[in-house]
Design a protein around this motif. Structure first.
Motif, PDB file in Angstrom:
ATOM      1  N   TRP A 113      -5.119   0.442   5.115  1.00 51.08           N
ATOM      2  CA  TRP A 113      -5.973   1.401   5.723  1.00 51.08           C
ATOM      3  C   TRP A 113      -5.547   1.730   7.280  1.00 51.08           C
ATOM      4  CZ3 TRP A 113      -7.517   1.610   1.113  1.00 51.08           C
ATOM      5  CH2 TRP A 113      -8.071   0.362   0.415  1.00 51.08           C
ATOM      6  N   SER A 114      -4.306   1.282   7.738  1.00 43.44           N
ATOM      7  CA  SER A 114      -4.039   1.613   9.030  1.00 43.44           C
ATOM      8  C   SER A 114      -3.775   3.321   9.100  1.00 43.44           C
ATOM      9  CB  SER A 114      -2.431   1.188   9.255  1.00 43.44           C
ATOM     10  OG  SER A 114      -2.295  -0.183   9.311  1.00 43.44           O
ATOM     11  N   GLU A 115      -3.583   4.010   7.903  1.00 40.05           N
ATOM     12  CA  GLU A 115      -3.444   5.635   7.882  1.00 40.05           C
ATOM     13  C   GLU A 115      -4.775   6.149   8.262  1.00 40.05           C
ATOM     14  OE1 GLU A 115      -4.334   4.262   3.601  1.00 40.05           O
ATOM     15  OE2 GLU A 115      -3.151   3.382   5.243  1.00 40.05           O
ATOM     16  N   ASP A 116      -5.776   5.314   8.446  1.00 35.39           N
ATOM     17  CA  ASP A 116      -7.222   5.902   9.019  1.00 35.39           C
ATOM     18  C   ASP A 116      -7.100   6.315  10.358  1.00 35.39           C
ATOM     19  OD1 ASP A 116      -7.865   5.427   6.210  1.00 35.39           O
ATOM     20  OD2 ASP A 116      -9.439   3.998   6.622  1.00 35.39           O
ATOM     21  N   THR A 117      -6.225   5.566  11.084  1.00 31.78           N
ATOM     22  CA  THR A 117      -6.270   5.501  12.552  1.00 31.78           C
ATOM     23  C   THR A 117      -5.218   6.527  13.134  1.00 31.78           C
ATOM     24  OG1 THR A 117      -4.735   3.575  12.815  1.00 31.78           O
ATOM     25  CG2 THR A 117      -7.084   3.115  12.605  1.00 31.78           C
ATOM     26  N   TRP A 118      -4.111   7.127  11.977  1.00 31.45           N
ATOM     27  CA  TRP A 118      -3.005   7.784  12.658  1.00 31.45           C
ATOM     28  C   TRP A 118      -3.660   9.172  12.762  1.00 31.45           C
ATOM     29  CZ3 TRP A 118       0.648   6.159   8.071  1.00 31.45           C
ATOM     30  CH2 TRP A 118       0.755   5.058   8.163  1.00 31.45           C
ATOM     31  N   SER A 149      -2.205  -0.167   1.726  1.00 28.37           N
ATOM     32  CA  SER A 149      -3.423  -0.122   0.940  1.00 28.37           C
ATOM     33  C   SER A 149      -3.704  -0.275  -0.302  1.00 28.37           C
ATOM     34  CB  SER A 149      -4.052   1.402   1.552  1.00 28.37           C
ATOM     35  OG  SER A 149      -4.081   1.553   2.828  1.00 28.37           O
ATOM     36  N   LEU A 150      -2.727   0.296  -1.237  1.00 23.10           N
ATOM     37  CA  LEU A 150      -2.757  -0.107  -2.620  1.00 23.10           C
ATOM     38  C   LEU A 150      -2.759  -1.496  -2.930  1.00 23.10           C
ATOM     39  CD1 LEU A 150      -2.748   1.239  -5.449  1.00 23.10           C
ATOM     40  CD2 LEU A 150      -0.371   1.131  -5.183  1.00 23.10           C
ATOM     41  N   ALA A 151      -2.033  -2.237  -2.139  1.00 20.56           N
ATOM     42  CA  ALA A 151      -1.884  -3.805  -2.501  1.00 20.56           C
ATOM     43  C   ALA A 151      -3.179  -4.437  -2.303  1.00 20.56           C
ATOM     44  CB  ALA A 151      -0.917  -4.190  -1.539  1.00 20.56           C
ATOM     45  N   ALA A 152      -4.008  -3.794  -1.283  1.00 19.11           N
ATOM     46  CA  ALA A 152      -5.184  -4.536  -0.850  1.00 19.11           C
ATOM     47  C   ALA A 152      -6.009  -4.273  -1.992  1.00 19.11           C
ATOM     48  CB  ALA A 152      -5.638  -3.900   0.448  1.00 19.11           C
ATOM     49  N   LEU A 162       3.159  11.831  -0.180  1.00 17.37           N
ATOM     50  CA  LEU A 162       4.027  11.004   0.697  1.00 17.37           C
ATOM     51  C   LEU A 162       3.270   9.768   0.773  1.00 17.37           C
ATOM     52  CD1 LEU A 162       4.095  13.220   3.842  1.00 17.37           C
ATOM     53  CD2 LEU A 162       5.644  13.270   2.173  1.00 17.37           C
ATOM     54  N   VAL A 163       4.314   8.598   0.440  1.00 14.44           N
ATOM     55  CA  VAL A 163       3.872   7.291   0.184  1.00 14.44           C
ATOM     56  C   VAL A 163       4.584   6.427   1.480  1.00 14.44           C
ATOM     57  CG1 VAL A 163       3.638   5.195  -1.003  1.00 14.44           C
ATOM     58  CG2 VAL A 163       3.538   7.410  -2.218  1.00 14.44           C
ATOM     59  N   ILE A 164       3.874   5.851   2.211  1.00 13.56           N
ATOM     60  CA  ILE A 164       4.678   5.162   3.499  1.00 13.56           C
ATOM     61  C   ILE A 164       4.535   3.517   3.199  1.00 13.56           C
ATOM     62  CG2 ILE A 164       4.378   4.521   5.616  1.00 13.56           C
ATOM     63  CD1 ILE A 164       4.802   7.615   5.147  1.00 13.56           C
ATOM     64  N   SER A 165       5.723   2.922   3.056  1.00 16.96           N
ATOM     65  CA  SER A 165       5.643   1.474   3.004  1.00 16.96           C
ATOM     66  C   SER A 165       6.176   0.631   4.495  1.00 16.96           C
ATOM     67  CB  SER A 165       6.930   1.157   2.073  1.00 16.96           C
ATOM     68  OG  SER A 165       8.148   1.374   2.367  1.00 16.96           O
ATOM     69  N   GLY A 166       6.129  -0.426   4.427  1.00 11.99           N
ATOM     70  CA  GLY A 166       6.456  -1.267   5.671  1.00 11.99           C
ATOM     71  C   GLY A 166       5.186  -2.414   6.042  1.00 11.99           C
ATOM     72  N   GLU A 167       5.719  -2.934   7.237  1.00 11.64           N
ATOM     73  CA  GLU A 167       4.848  -4.222   7.582  1.00 11.64           C
ATOM     74  C   GLU A 167       3.609  -3.535   8.182  1.00 11.64           C
ATOM     75  OE1 GLU A 167       5.100  -7.204   6.704  1.00 11.64           O
ATOM     76  OE2 GLU A 167       6.557  -6.765   5.349  1.00 11.64           O
ATOM     77  N   ILE A 168       2.484  -2.736   7.598  1.00  7.45           N
ATOM     78  CA  ILE A 168       1.185  -2.471   8.127  1.00  7.45           C
ATOM     79  C   ILE A 168       0.255  -2.989   7.285  1.00  7.45           C
ATOM     80  CG2 ILE A 168       2.581  -0.206   8.999  1.00  7.45           C
ATOM     81  CD1 ILE A 168       1.633   1.042   6.339  1.00  7.45           C
ATOM     82  N   ALA A 169      -0.895  -2.930   8.252  1.00  4.64           N
ATOM     83  CA  ALA A 169      -2.015  -3.375   7.663  1.00  4.64           C
ATOM     84  C   ALA A 169      -2.770  -2.454   6.694  1.00  4.64           C
ATOM     85  CB  ALA A 169      -3.017  -3.683   8.861  1.00  4.64           C
TER      86      ALA A 169
END
Length: 256
Positions: free
Chosen positions: A184-189, A154-157, A175-182
């Motif tokens: 704003w994915s965290e909005d759906t978690w 999300s920061l990269a976007a 907490l900061v999450i990295s990895g191959e995710i889209a």
């Protein structure tokens, strides 16, 4: 996905400390935002109105907290005095303890106005908003919830659309999450398991003027950015500018 960063903020609105591992309690990561600077009327001070708080560094110790400013520092022990009441925004919190005149004098001199330091002890209770989380969940001196989670995606976007990219420290996550995710994915978690700890996502984090300040100096680098761009890219269903998600703790545990 992986957990890329763990950060605590021992004193609300002061600098954070990164950790390789941490223990998660019901109030959040151990030691996070258990201290706060308060005005004489008991209102908790933040960097929103006191940008110079960025020049104060705080580190948790076994006996309390160490605070430094310029070339000076003080070690403040956990207080044991009479409880006082403070306010975070409009929420009154009972059972908080004043850290004494020595800490008050140091902070007042650094910030050039009368303030005091308080501590949120283990026995104090501040329920989170029951409109977002069930009863039985508590927080300390955070804005409203025990933890904040963000993602590097999300920061990269956001940075792709900014003329001057910003660092994650602008957003003060735990907490900061990295990895191959889209982005704003965290909005759906809804439920997040990290190590032996389990968290529930309860509310998007609405962003404020603090994101326009340089995290090292408190100076406003732009009167509207990154808020203006973020407002075009990402808002909640209620129209609020958001970045990251607030969490409550469903299961205590260890993270790394």
């Amino acid at each position: 996905m992986k957990l890329a960063r763990i950060t605590t903020y021992p004193v609300k609105s002061l600098t954070g400390t990164d950790h390789a591992s941490a223990h998660v309690q019901g109030l959040g990561i151990a030691g996070d935002r258990r201290w706060a600077v308060v005005y004489p009327d008991g209102q908790v001070a933040t960097r929103r109105e006191l940008p110079n708080m960025a020049h104060l560094n705080a580190v948790s110790t076994d006996r309390g907290v160490s605070i430094s400013f310029g070339g000076s520092s003080i070690d403040v022990p956990f207080p044991s005095g009479a409880p006082v009441a403070v306010k975070v925004f409009s929420t009154q919190i009972e059972g908080v303890e004043d850290a004494g005149n020595y800490a008050a004098h140091f902070l007042s001199s650094a910030l050039e106005r009368g303030v005091r330091l308080v501590y949120f002890p283990d026995h104090a209770r501040r329920p989170v908003d029951h409109g977002y989380a069930p009863e039985g969940h508590f927080t300390a001196l955070s804005d409203g919830f025990p933890l904040l989670l963000t993602t590097e995606a999300s920061l990269a976007a956001l940075n792709e659309s900014l003329e001057a990219p910003v660092t994650m420290r602008r957003f003060r996550p735990n907490l900061v999450i990295s990895g191959e995710i889209a982005p704003w994915s965290e909005d759906t978690w809804r439920v997040v398991r990290i190590g032996s700890a389990v968290f529930r996502v309860v509310k998007p984090c609405e962003r404020c003027v603090m994101t326009t300040q340089d995290p090292d100096t408190g100076e406003q680098t732009h009167p509207r950015e990154p808020l203006a761009t973020l407002g075009r890219l990402h808002r909640s269903a209620r129209g609020k500018i958001i970045f990251g998600q607030n969490l409550i703790v469903e299961k205590e545990g260890d993270i790394a």
